[in-house]
Design an enzyme around this catalytic site. Structure first.
Site, PDB file in Angstrom:
ATOM      1  N   ASP A 184       0.851  -1.182   0.000  1.00  0.00           N
ATOM      2  CA  ASP A 184       0.000   0.000   0.000  1.00  0.00           C
ATOM      3  C   ASP A 184       0.893   1.241   0.000  1.00  0.00           C
ATOM      4  OD1 ASP A 184      -2.781   0.248  -0.011  1.00  0.00           O
ATOM      5  OD2 ASP A 184      -2.857   0.926   2.059  1.00  0.00           O
ATOM      6  N   TYR A 214       2.283   4.825   1.293  1.00  0.00           N
ATOM      7  CA  TYR A 214       2.251   5.512   2.586  1.00  0.00           C
ATOM      8  C   TYR A 214       1.054   6.455   2.630  1.00  0.00           C
ATOM      9  CZ  TYR A 214       7.180   4.066   3.096  1.00  0.00           C
ATOM     10  OH  TYR A 214       8.351   3.358   3.196  1.00  0.00           O
ATOM     11  N   PHE A 220       7.960   1.757  -0.751  1.00  0.00           N
ATOM     12  CA  PHE A 220       8.962   1.987   0.298  1.00  0.00           C
ATOM     13  C   PHE A 220       9.656   3.341   0.189  1.00  0.00           C
ATOM     14  CE2 PHE A 220       8.753  -2.711   0.146  1.00  0.00           C
ATOM     15  CZ  PHE A 220       8.413  -2.949   1.461  1.00  0.00           C
ATOM     16  N   HIS A 267       9.425  -9.347   6.260  1.00  0.00           N
ATOM     17  CA  HIS A 267       9.221  -7.947   5.886  1.00  0.00           C
ATOM     18  C   HIS A 267      10.184  -7.058   6.674  1.00  0.00           C
ATOM     19  CE1 HIS A 267       7.095  -4.089   5.379  1.00  0.00           C
ATOM     20  NE2 HIS A 267       6.535  -4.656   4.312  1.00  0.00           N
TER      21      HIS A 267
END
Length: 220
Positions: free
Chosen positions: A65, A67, A78, A187
């Site tokens: 998703d 930010y 990221f 992750h």
């Protein structure tokens, strides 16, 4: 349906743009931008594709998703805009690169420099409401981005896929592991980085593989 996207990607995805689900997705996203604050800015939705043309993909990193904080999202998973504090997962990514490659931590978190080298930084969902994580999930974006992964798997060879965490690892079924290198780990989130992301050495492994098939290494 006219979609502003890099020409190589348009050629690959043009049939997808004409499908009913995509028309509904576009209508939904347009309405959301009209009524709410949505990230990233509209012109940045397809930034991952603009910076990394289909024919130049060397590595794919999958996120979930964008930010949802102010001024963070820039269309690359990221990554954050210049001048924005680095989120914890990104900090941990840079820590792993330092441990793996000996690179110092960079001052900024904008990963356009990776994307311009052939790293596709792809979120499964390309938009989100401000302050409302996951708000645009299951609206059609995942269908689109799953097809993106399939197109890369079938249309390219020798691509490194970095699958971090359970969500990304589910996408392995879309990838031909005989044609590509699939790297899996925990992750980079602070909640899981100590359970297998730190020490995964994905960045050096990717470069070793790329060099072995005659491709240019990524300057991480």
């Amino acid at each position: 349906m006219k979609v502003e996207i890099e020409p190589g990607w348009h050629e690959q995805m043009k049939d997808e743009f004409e499908k009913q689900y995509f028309g509904k997705l576009v209508s939904f996203v347009k309405s959301e931008y009209q009524h709410y604050r949505i990230y990233p800015p509209g012109k940045k939705i397809f930034s991952a594709f603009q910076h990394c043309p289909f024919g130049k993909i060397e590595v794919v990193i999958l996120g979930q998703d964008p930010y949802h904080g102010p001024e963070q999202a820039n269309g690359l998973c990221f990554s954050v805009n210049d001048g924005i504090r680095q989120p914890p997962s990104l900090v941990n990514i840079f820590k792993e690169i330092k441990n793996d490659m000996g690179r110092e931590l960079p001052p900024g978190g904008n990963l356009e420099r990776w994307a311009d080298q052939g790293v596709l930084l792809l979120n499964a969902t390309l938009t989100v409401r401000a302050g409302d994580a996951g708000s645009h999930q299951k609206k059609g974006w995942e269908t689109f981005t799953d097809m993106v992964i399939r197109k890369i798997s079938t249309g390219r060879s020798g691509v490194v896929f970095m699958l971090w965490g359970a969500f990304a690892q589910q996408k392995a079924d879309l990838i031909d592991g005989k044609k590509h290198l699939i790297l899996k780990s925990a992750h980079p989130s602070p909640f899981s980085a100590d359970r297998g992301f730190f020490g995964c050495m994905h960045f050096s492994k990717a470069n070793t593989y790329l060099k072995s098939i005659g491709q240019k290494e990524i300057d991480w």
